[in-house]
Scaffold this motif. Structure first.
Motif, PDB file in Angstrom:
ATOM      1  N   LYS A   1     -14.382  -8.199  -3.744  1.00  0.00           N
ATOM      2  CA  LYS A   1     -15.794  -7.933  -4.037  1.00  0.00           C
ATOM      3  C   LYS A   1     -15.929  -6.975  -5.233  1.00  0.00           C
ATOM      4  N   ASN A   2     -15.120  -7.225  -6.269  1.00  0.00           N
ATOM      5  CA  ASN A   2     -15.127  -6.420  -7.500  1.00  0.00           C
ATOM      6  C   ASN A   2     -14.691  -4.974  -7.284  1.00  0.00           C
ATOM      7  N   ALA A   3     -14.080  -4.692  -6.163  1.00  0.00           N
ATOM      8  CA  ALA A   3     -13.572  -3.343  -5.896  1.00  0.00           C
ATOM      9  C   ALA A   3     -12.050  -3.375  -5.881  1.00  0.00           C
ATOM     10  N   LEU A   4     -11.423  -2.427  -6.567  1.00  0.00           N
ATOM     11  CA  LEU A   4      -9.971  -2.348  -6.634  1.00  0.00           C
ATOM     12  C   LEU A   4      -9.430  -1.879  -5.287  1.00  0.00           C
ATOM     13  N   VAL A   5      -8.444  -2.591  -4.784  1.00  0.00           N
ATOM     14  CA  VAL A   5      -7.884  -2.283  -3.463  1.00  0.00           C
ATOM     15  C   VAL A   5      -6.817  -1.207  -3.608  1.00  0.00           C
ATOM     16  N   GLY A   6      -6.985  -0.125  -2.853  1.00  0.00           N
ATOM     17  CA  GLY A   6      -6.040   0.980  -2.921  1.00  0.00           C
ATOM     18  C   GLY A   6      -6.250   1.946  -1.771  1.00  0.00           C
ATOM     19  N   ARG A   7      -6.481   3.207  -2.107  1.00  0.00           N
ATOM     20  CA  ARG A   7      -6.672   4.249  -1.107  1.00  0.00           C
ATOM     21  C   ARG A   7      -5.545   4.211  -0.084  1.00  0.00           C
ATOM     22  N   ILE A   8      -4.326   4.395  -0.575  1.00  0.00           N
ATOM     23  CA  ILE A   8      -3.113   4.266   0.228  1.00  0.00           C
ATOM     24  C   ILE A   8      -2.423   5.620   0.321  1.00  0.00           C
ATOM     25  N   SER A   9      -1.889   5.919   1.465  1.00  0.00           N
ATOM     26  CA  SER A   9      -1.199   7.192   1.689  1.00  0.00           C
ATOM     27  C   SER A   9      -0.025   7.347   0.735  1.00  0.00           C
ATOM     28  N   ASP A  10       0.182   8.587   0.265  1.00  0.00           N
ATOM     29  CA  ASP A  10       1.310   8.875  -0.615  1.00  0.00           C
ATOM     30  C   ASP A  10       2.648   8.641   0.075  1.00  0.00           C
TER      31      ASP A  10
END
Length: 434
Positions: A354-363
């Motif tokens: 939906k035009n949003a970059l997938v991420g926000r992943i734990s270090d």
């Protein structure tokens, strides 16, 4: 100047030791120093890449087989501001693997090096795969790897390597002389004009150059010009690991009989792999972002795909209200066919939902980790999605990826069931809200 004695091979003591000189001036690889206060540091927001354990300004690192050093000052090119020399201090008590007296100077990593005064110039031919894909198609000319050969004419090697090369050249010279003498008396039935069980070739002199690969001496090497060719990288990402045989494995003959008995039911028992399990969704970290030199509407990104895959190039189109997040962990699809985008080959693609970059992943999630979907069988990605059917499977999956009410990325199957994309650190979300 100090001479250090180190094993020729860490696990083969019969090969003996080699002597490595160390003095006040040494060479290190440029990639083993991250310039926090220079141009590359400014692009990175003054932060080193995550997981970087080599040399930093005012920090300590260990020289392999030698001392720990600390970078105290950076000498720069006046025009480019790039570092050309590092002024460092060494910790004499750390020789032989000993820890620094000051616990705050404990090094996090180890780098390789050569002593500057005694280093020998050498030409290194860095061979890589000829093609960008494992199985090039009919348009193979478009899939030729532009970096299949890189030549470094001013590489530096340890003096011991040069000494080994001289000895090898003397052996080869003696062998050629012997062959010439035998050619004059070719009635000798034992003479083999070419090859032979005891023939020595230039490539028999081979080394592993630290963190670069395996190299063999080239046939054009002379006493005045050393040439080494890379014959294998340290890791082969196209290699398929061999499966271990279980303890109760049947002998080959019994296996063949069993396969013949069950062949009639093979197709009935084998179900196709679900589309979503064929896609290689992996965790990567963006380490560098630049505008495409030929198209201002494209970003050229370097991403860390983990130890087994190394650093890849991803070319992505610029989007409204989207900044490429440097040093963030995101999701990339790594088994699509590489594409040439205005002269730069893109090896993967970033995942957008939906035009949003997938991420926000734990270090804590390692780069290269293959992502899964809850309540689905483990992923079994294709080696490469290059057939028309495989590409259509990817397109179907992309259309069926959604964002649920909790902000998680989910795969919605044909029965409208939702399966959450997960990593070892938990569910995967997007960096931007819809």
């Amino acid at each position: 100047m100090l001479d250090l004695e180190t094993p020729r091979h860490p696990q083969k003591s019969d090969l003996g030791n080699r002597t490595i000189p160390i003095g006040k001036n040494i060479y290190i690889e440029r990639r083993d120093f991250f310039d926090l206060h220079g141009p590359e540091g400014q692009k990175a927001g003054g932060k080193p890449p995550k997981g970087f354990k080599r040399l930093l300004p005012d920090k300590t690192v260990r020289l392999k087989f030698a001392f720990c050093i600390q970078c105290d000052k950076i000498v720069r090119n006046e025009t480019t501001q790039e570092p050309v020399e590092l002024i460092c201090s060494y910790l004499p008590e750390t020789l032989g693997g000993n820890k620094p007296d000051d616990a705050t100077k404990k090094p996090k990593g180890i780098i390789h090096w050569v002593e500057a005064k005694t280093a020998i110039p050498c030409t290194v031919r860095q061979y890589d795969r000829l093609f960008l894909t494992e199985e090039p198609g009919s348009d193979f000319l478009d899939e030729i790897n532009p970096d299949s050969l890189q030549v470094f004419p001013n590489a530096k090697i340890e003096p011991g390597v040069a000494l080994d090369a001289v000895n090898a050249l003397n052996v080869l010279k003696s062998q050629r002389k012997e062959e010439q003498e035998k050619e004059e008396f070719s009635d000798d039935l034992d003479f083999e004009p070419k090859g032979g069980p005891n023939k020595v070739y230039p490539s028999y002199l081979a080394y592993q150059f630290e963190r670069n690969g395996y190299y063999a001496m080239d046939k054009d090497t002379t006493m005045k010009k050393l040439i080494f060719n890379r014959v294998a990288t340290l890791r082969d990402t196209w290699g398929v690991p061999k499966q271990k045989q279980p303890n109760n494995a049947q002998p080959p003959q019994q296996q063949q009989q069993q396969q013949q008995r069950s062949s009639a039911n093979a197709n009935a028992n084998k179900s196709p792999i679900a589309d979503v399990r064929r896609i290689a969704f992996r965790v990567v970290t963006i380490v560098k972002v630049e505008e495409h030199p030929e198209d201002e509407n494209l970003w050229v990104c370097k991403v860390d795909c983990g130890n087994d895959m190394g650093e890849w190039t991803v070319v992505v189109g610029k989007r409204d209200n989207l900044d490429i997040p440097l040093h963030e962990k995101i999701v990339a699809v790594t088994n699509l066919k590489p594409s040439n985008r205005k002269g730069i080959v893109s090896q993967a693609t970033f995942l957008f939902v939906k035009n949003a970059l997938v991420g926000r992943i734990s270090d804590l999630v390692p780069n290269g980790e293959l992502l899964q979907f809850e309540n689905q069988l483990p992923s079994e990605p294709d080696a490469m999605l290059k057939s028309r059917g495989a590409v259509r499977a990817w397109q179907r999956v992309l259309e069926q990826l959604k964002i649920d009410s909790n902000g998680n990325v989910v795969y919605v199957d044909d029965e409208n069931k939702e399966f959450v994309m997960t990593s070892s650190g938990g569910p995967i979300q997007t960096l931007q809200k819809e």
